[in-house]
Scaffold this motif. Structure first.
Motif, mmCIF file in Angstrom:
data_model
loop_
_atom_site.group_PDB
_atom_site.id
_atom_site.type_symbol
_atom_site.label_atom_id
_atom_site.label_comp_id
_atom_site.label_asym_id
_atom_site.label_seq_id
_atom_site.Cartn_x
_atom_site.Cartn_y
_atom_site.Cartn_z
ATOM 1 N N PHE A 62 -10.120 75.587 8.075
ATOM 2 C CA PHE A 62 -11.190 76.385 7.466
ATOM 3 C C PHE A 62 -10.630 77.698 6.901
ATOM 4 O O PHE A 62 -10.913 78.075 5.747
ATOM 5 C CB PHE A 62 -12.247 76.648 8.539
ATOM 6 N N LEU A 63 -9.799 78.404 7.685
ATOM 7 C CA LEU A 63 -9.234 79.680 7.226
ATOM 8 C C LEU A 63 -8.338 79.470 6.004
ATOM 9 O O LEU A 63 -8.371 80.270 5.054
ATOM 10 C CB LEU A 63 -8.448 80.338 8.360
ATOM 11 N N ASP A 64 -7.539 78.389 6.004
ATOM 12 C CA ASP A 64 -6.685 78.090 4.843
ATOM 13 C C ASP A 64 -7.527 77.906 3.578
ATOM 14 O O ASP A 64 -7.211 78.447 2.510
ATOM 15 C CB ASP A 64 -5.869 76.813 5.094
ATOM 16 N N LEU A 65 -8.599 77.114 3.693
ATOM 17 C CA LEU A 65 -9.464 76.848 2.536
ATOM 18 C C LEU A 65 -10.074 78.141 2.006
ATOM 19 O O LEU A 65 -10.082 78.392 0.790
ATOM 20 C CB LEU A 65 -10.579 75.869 2.937
ATOM 21 N N LEU A 66 -10.572 78.976 2.897
ATOM 22 C CA LEU A 66 -11.242 80.204 2.445
ATOM 23 C C LEU A 66 -10.251 81.218 1.883
ATOM 24 O O LEU A 66 -10.580 81.952 0.943
ATOM 25 C CB LEU A 66 -12.055 80.804 3.591
ATOM 26 N N GLU A 67 -9.027 81.262 2.426
ATOM 27 C CA GLU A 67 -8.002 82.128 1.803
ATOM 28 C C GLU A 67 -7.739 81.667 0.370
ATOM 29 O O GLU A 67 -7.652 82.492 -0.548
ATOM 30 C CB GLU A 67 -6.710 82.066 2.618
ATOM 31 N N PRO A 130 -16.251 96.826 1.057
ATOM 32 C CA PRO A 130 -15.315 96.170 0.141
ATOM 33 C C PRO A 130 -15.007 94.730 0.549
ATOM 34 O O PRO A 130 -13.894 94.250 0.357
ATOM 35 C CB PRO A 130 -14.070 97.049 0.244
ATOM 36 N N LYS A 131 -15.993 94.045 1.126
ATOM 37 C CA LYS A 131 -15.778 92.674 1.578
ATOM 38 C C LYS A 131 -16.511 91.706 0.652
ATOM 39 O O LYS A 131 -17.511 92.059 0.015
ATOM 40 C CB LYS A 131 -16.290 92.499 3.015
ATOM 41 N N LEU A 211 -23.119 79.235 7.704
ATOM 42 C CA LEU A 211 -21.688 79.441 7.887
ATOM 43 C C LEU A 211 -21.314 80.529 6.887
ATOM 44 O O LEU A 211 -21.577 80.394 5.691
ATOM 45 C CB LEU A 211 -20.930 78.145 7.608
ATOM 46 N N ALA A 212 -20.758 81.633 7.368
ATOM 47 C CA ALA A 212 -20.697 82.848 6.548
ATOM 48 C C ALA A 212 -19.326 83.509 6.593
ATOM 49 O O ALA A 212 -19.186 84.642 7.072
ATOM 50 C CB ALA A 212 -21.766 83.832 7.023
ATOM 51 N N PRO A 213 -18.280 82.831 6.114
ATOM 52 C CA PRO A 213 -16.960 83.477 6.108
ATOM 53 C C PRO A 213 -16.968 84.741 5.257
ATOM 54 O O PRO A 213 -17.515 84.760 4.161
ATOM 55 C CB PRO A 213 -16.052 82.401 5.492
ATOM 56 N N THR A 214 -16.370 85.795 5.810
ATOM 57 C CA THR A 214 -16.248 87.077 5.112
ATOM 58 C C THR A 214 -14.775 87.297 4.790
ATOM 59 O O THR A 214 -13.913 87.033 5.621
ATOM 60 C CB THR A 214 -16.771 88.215 6.005
ATOM 61 N N ALA A 215 -14.512 87.778 3.574
ATOM 62 C CA ALA A 215 -13.130 87.920 3.110
ATOM 63 C C ALA A 215 -12.843 89.362 2.715
ATOM 64 O O ALA A 215 -13.660 90.007 2.048
ATOM 65 C CB ALA A 215 -12.889 87.002 1.905
ATOM 66 N N SER A 216 -11.679 89.855 3.127
ATOM 67 C CA SER A 216 -11.228 91.197 2.749
ATOM 68 C C SER A 216 -9.819 91.090 2.193
ATOM 69 O O SER A 216 -8.925 90.558 2.854
ATOM 70 C CB SER A 216 -11.237 92.133 3.964
ATOM 71 N N ASP A 217 -9.635 91.588 0.986
ATOM 72 C CA ASP A 217 -8.335 91.554 0.308
ATOM 73 C C ASP A 217 -7.447 92.641 0.903
ATOM 74 O O ASP A 217 -7.659 93.830 0.669
ATOM 75 C CB ASP A 217 -8.558 91.783 -1.190
ATOM 76 N N LEU A 218 -6.442 92.232 1.688
ATOM 77 C CA LEU A 218 -5.615 93.207 2.400
ATOM 78 C C LEU A 218 -4.494 93.771 1.537
ATOM 79 O O LEU A 218 -3.789 94.684 1.960
ATOM 80 C CB LEU A 218 -5.063 92.577 3.684
ATOM 81 N N PRO A 314 -2.018 83.843 0.697
ATOM 82 C CA PRO A 314 -2.747 85.050 0.294
ATOM 83 C C PRO A 314 -2.946 85.986 1.486
ATOM 84 O O PRO A 314 -3.194 85.535 2.598
ATOM 85 C CB PRO A 314 -4.105 84.504 -0.188
ATOM 86 N N LEU A 315 -2.841 87.300 1.236
ATOM 87 C CA LEU A 315 -3.079 88.301 2.288
ATOM 88 C C LEU A 315 -4.572 88.643 2.288
ATOM 89 O O LEU A 315 -4.998 89.682 1.773
ATOM 90 C CB LEU A 315 -2.261 89.563 2.024
ATOM 91 N N ILE A 316 -5.359 87.748 2.843
ATOM 92 C CA ILE A 316 -6.816 87.905 2.865
ATOM 93 C C ILE A 316 -7.303 87.699 4.296
ATOM 94 O O ILE A 316 -6.980 86.688 4.921
ATOM 95 C CB ILE A 316 -7.498 86.893 1.917
ATOM 96 N N ARG A 317 -8.052 88.673 4.800
ATOM 97 C CA ARG A 317 -8.635 88.537 6.148
ATOM 98 C C ARG A 317 -9.936 87.748 6.034
ATOM 99 O O ARG A 317 -10.875 88.180 5.371
ATOM 100 C CB ARG A 317 -8.912 89.907 6.768
#
Length: 382
Positions: A62-67, A130-131, A211-218, A314-317
């Motif tokens: 899941f984390l790989d897909l969302l990154e 900034p998410k 299902l609510a993945p949140t992403a932050s560009d690090l 990708p450097l994405i949280r």
């Protein structure tokens, strides 16, 4: 209800869902674990949940897909945006959602009551977070016509090759794991509060769960003390999280006044936090948990480690998050027996020198009305 000790441990209680699932409900060990779950939510507004059905591999997929998804250009992501539906489906881009606490008087007073060293990073500038976020509904269609169709819209599937083919299966697999886990906890919590096991689960059967993945560009937002999600509570019933690859989530336990950096153990463990719908239904016996996501020293360490070990990624949280809701058409009315317990606890806390501020009113309303009101506060609904 007995008084809560002055010095609580900083580690969140771990609740074992397997004990509940694998034994008769009237077994002493089940009853004890259910009471422990309810007390954890009353005391901390959060707990760590163990469920042997949860797979760390599913979370990693899941984390790989969302990154990969959030590494796409903004103009590609924008195709999945649905502002006309208050962003309650599809993508929400960065700098859209505002932390409610930046302007909410009761929330600002919560911050003022904290010791200066325990306060969240300053959100006084009122900047949106900034998410980015993606909402993917995990629902059972109600056998009636909802009065809140905008909160119950159809899913958006991204079109990009390499993403589209993996999307539905990956989202549903991980989403189902978290939904099953959190629904088990709703039953445990009900039993621990002296209610029938299905009290909360039945009320949320047709909820618009997300299902609510949140992403932050690090790369852009990876500097220490950057606020990724400002101090806030969640508007839903219970929020459940898998492990993120990057630390940075802080929570405030109701009765400690301390900022707690969250640590989820590796393996079959999830973090659960109480939301506003649970607070409303329990008349404030369980309070929605305040939290923030920031770039702290540990986040910076992991950023450098990921650069070395996975230079191609990708450097994405990504936060592995699921919002469990009560059904939109459910009548949100505090349960009388819990209102009485809430009053007792409030008095005990006051006697222990813990000022919880003004007493909160919880007027009767539909869940959908409560959600719409909260969305306006965070600038997602006009």
């Amino acid at each position: 209800m007995s008084a809560i000790p002055q010095d609580l441990p900083m580690d969140l209680p771990i609740i074992d869902l397997d004990v509940f699932r694998q034994n008769p409900q009237d077994a002493p060990e089940v009853q004890n674990e259910c009471v422990k779950a309810a007390k954890a939510l009353i005391t901390y507004g959060a707990l760590v949940l163990h469920d042997s059905r949860v797979s760390e591999d599913d979370n990693a997929t899941f984390l790989d897909l969302l990154e990969d998804y959030f590494a796409q250009p903004a103009e590609v992501l924008k195709r999945d945006e649905r502002p006309e539906l208050s962003y309650q489906i599809g993508v929400t881009l960065e700098n859209t959602e505002k932390p409610k606490c930046a302007v909410d008087e009761p929330c600002l007073r919560v911050i003022e009551r904290l010791a200066p060293a325990e306060r969240p990073l300053d959100i006084g500038a009122h900047d949106p977070d900034p998410k980015c976020r993606f909402f993917w509904r995990m629902v059972e269609q109600p056998p009636y016509e909802t009065k809140f169709p905008g909160l119950n819209a159809a899913n958006v599937t991204p079109e990009a090759p390499g993403i589209r083919e993996r999307w539905g299966k990956t989202m549903d697999q991980w989403g189902t794991s978290m939904k099953n886990a959190v629904e088990g906890l709703t039953e445990m919590t009900a039993v621990g509060l002296g209610l029938p096991a299905g009290t909360f689960k039945d009320a949320g059967r047709y909820g618009p769960h997300l299902l609510a993945p949140t992403a932050s560009d690090l790369v852009k937002y990876g500097t220490k003390d950057t606020i990724l999600a400002g101090f806030h509570t969640d508007l839903n019933f219970l929020t459940i999280h898998g492990r993120s690859r990057y630390p940075g989530l802080h929570i405030w336990a109701r009765n400690t006044g301390k900022r707690i950096p969250v640590k989820i153990p590796p393996g079959n463990y999830l973090l659960v936090q109480a939301g506003k719908q649970l607070e409303h239904l329990t008349g404030g016996l369980i309070k929605a948990g305040f939290h923030e996501v920031v770039v702290n020293e540990k986040t910076v360490e992991v950023i450098e480690q990921r650069k070395r070990d996975f230079p191609e990624r990708p450097l994405i949280r990504i936060s592995s998050t699921f919002f469990w809701h009560l059904s939109s058409d459910f009548d949100l009315v505090p349960i009388p027996s819990l209102v009485e317990k809430a009053r007792e606890l409030r008095a005990e806390n006051f006697n222990l020198g813990r000022d919880e501020g003004d007493e909160v009113e919880y007027p009767a309303m539909k869940v959908g009305e409560q959600v719409q009101s909260e969305l306006k506060h965070i600038a997602l609904m006009a």
